[in-house]
Enzyme design. Structure first.
Site, PDB file in Angstrom:
ATOM      1  N   GLY A   1      35.538 -50.069 -17.717  1.00 52.13           N
ATOM      2  CA  GLY A   1      34.959 -51.402 -17.809  1.00 52.13           C
ATOM      3  C   GLY A   1      35.849 -52.448 -17.176  1.00 52.13           C
ATOM      4  CB  ALA A   2      39.434 -53.241 -17.676  1.00 55.12           C
ATOM      5  CG  ASN A   3      39.743 -49.522 -13.825  1.00 54.25           C
ATOM      6  OD1 ASN A   3      40.680 -50.209 -14.215  1.00 54.25           O
ATOM      7  ND2 ASN A   3      39.775 -48.205 -13.835  1.00 54.25           N
TER       8      ASN A   3
ATOM      9  CG  ASN B   1      30.369 -45.029   1.314  1.00 48.43           C
ATOM     10  OD1 ASN B   1      30.242 -44.816   0.115  1.00 48.43           O
ATOM     11  ND2 ASN B   1      29.625 -44.429   2.223  1.00 48.43           N
TER      12      ASN B   1
ATOM     13  N   GLY C   1      36.123 -45.039  -7.709  1.00 50.26           N
ATOM     14  CA  GLY C   1      34.733 -44.953  -8.138  1.00 50.26           C
ATOM     15  C   GLY C   1      34.274 -46.224  -8.829  1.00 50.26           C
ATOM     16  CG  ASP C   2      36.018 -47.420 -12.438  1.00 49.80           C
ATOM     17  OD1 ASP C   2      34.973 -46.882 -12.843  1.00 49.80           O
ATOM     18  OD2 ASP C   2      37.143 -47.161 -12.899  1.00 49.80           O
TER      19      ASP C   2
ATOM     20  N   GLY D   1      40.900 -48.549 -17.666  1.00 46.89           N
ATOM     21  CA  GLY D   1      39.630 -48.509 -18.392  1.00 46.89           C
ATOM     22  C   GLY D   1      38.500 -48.788 -17.429  1.00 46.89           C
TER      23      GLY D   1
ATOM     24  N   GLY E   1      30.889 -39.106   1.914  1.00 46.58           N
ATOM     25  CA  GLY E   1      30.111 -40.330   1.827  1.00 46.58           C
ATOM     26  C   GLY E   1      29.317 -40.467   0.542  1.00 46.58           C
TER      27      GLY E   1
END
Length: 290
Positions: free
Chosen positions: A46-48, A256, A231-232, A44, A204
């Site tokens: 949010g959790a991540n 990054n 991404g999270d 999820g 990047g």
């Protein structure tokens, strides 16, 4: 467990059980691909993001919703063990959200999300301190995010994923919007937003201020295992770095590096070092500022 060393962060977002099938390649439409390996793990957006922020050293609470079921209890325990404040996670009559994920040998993925309890998230009774930062995503829907943006008067960041049309009020309210290049192309309303960070994978990331490129940072070479949580992790790192007072380029470079670590981990909630570690290791990282 990391001690809270960074500005307080509240993440508002989804909590899912991830069912991940690892395969040699992703199936085409109507195709069955065999010889997959199945994994169950916490997920999820949010959790991540909350877990990543806690592992980076932040003091983090998560506002979300889970079901009164085995999956919900397991996910709640996992979050708490990672150092996330779970006091404002709501218990729903709906089942805990589930994400069905297929990942190929290059780390690329296909995802279907069944929101379940996430669709019941409400901010009724939730309060925000002026000095805390808030980070939202769109898996709980624009209405929840818009409500949060009205209730909280402090720093407000949005990871506009999955991409859907954003009202002008929300775009204007956001101090920071984070998207990948595909989402950026799908959201023309961000073309003149206050501050937009865009990720470009192996090329990047960049920051645009009112449509003008103001910073770029190169990606770090890495071996990709799973891109689901990268991404999270990037989002949490960027918000924390900016809120700690680092300039755009330094914050991007550190985020990054966090994303690079994340894609090497098979988990949607990868193990990470402290944010200070990534800030130090990227101090001299080459990259274009403009």
């Amino acid at each position: 467990m990391n001690q809270p060393l960074l500005p307080p962060l509240t993440v508002i977002g989804s909590i899912n059980l991830d069912l991940i099938a690892s395969t040699d390649r992703l199936p085409a439409a109507g195709e069955t691909v065999g010889r997959g390996l199945l994994h169950r793990q916490a997920g999820g957006k949010g959790a991540n993001q909350a877990t990543a922020a806690a592992r980076l050293g932040g003091g983090v609470r998560l506002i979300g919703s889970i079901g009164n079921d085995e999956a919900g209890r397991q996910l709640l325990g996992t979050l708490a063990a990672s150092g996330v404040n779970v006091a404002d996670i709501l218990l729903s009559s709906q089942p805990t959200g589930t994400a069905l994920i297929v990942v190929d040998r290059f780390g690329e993925n296909q995802i279907v999300v069944c929101p379940g309890a996430n669709s019941q998230l409400s901010l009724e009774g939730i309060s925000f301190a002026d000095d805390e930062s808030v980070l939202c995503q769109l898996e709980n829907g624009v209405d929840v995010v818009l409500e949060a943006s009205r209730q909280h008067r402090g720093y407000f960041a949005l990871n506009a994923a999955p991409a859907e049309s954003l009202p002008d009020e929300l775009v204007t309210r956001c101090d920071l919007v984070i998207v990948n290049e595909t989402e950026f192309a799908l959201l023309p309303e961000l073309s003149n937003a206050r501050l937009v960070a865009v990720t470009y994978g192996e090329r990047g990331s960049a920051i645009y201020e009112y449509g003008t490129l103001v910073a770029r940072a190169a990606a770090l070479p890495t071996r990709v295992v799973n891109t689901v949580g990268a991404g999270d992790a990037f989002c949490s790192a960027l918000v924390l770095a900016l809120r700690t007072g680092h300039d755009y380029h330094r914050a991007l470079a550190a985020a990054n590096a966090v994303g690079s670590d994340a894609v090497r981990d098979a988990s949607s909630q990868p193990r990470l070092s402290s944010l200070e570690h990534y800030l130090e290791t990227t101090r001299t990282t080459p990259g274009n500022r403009r």
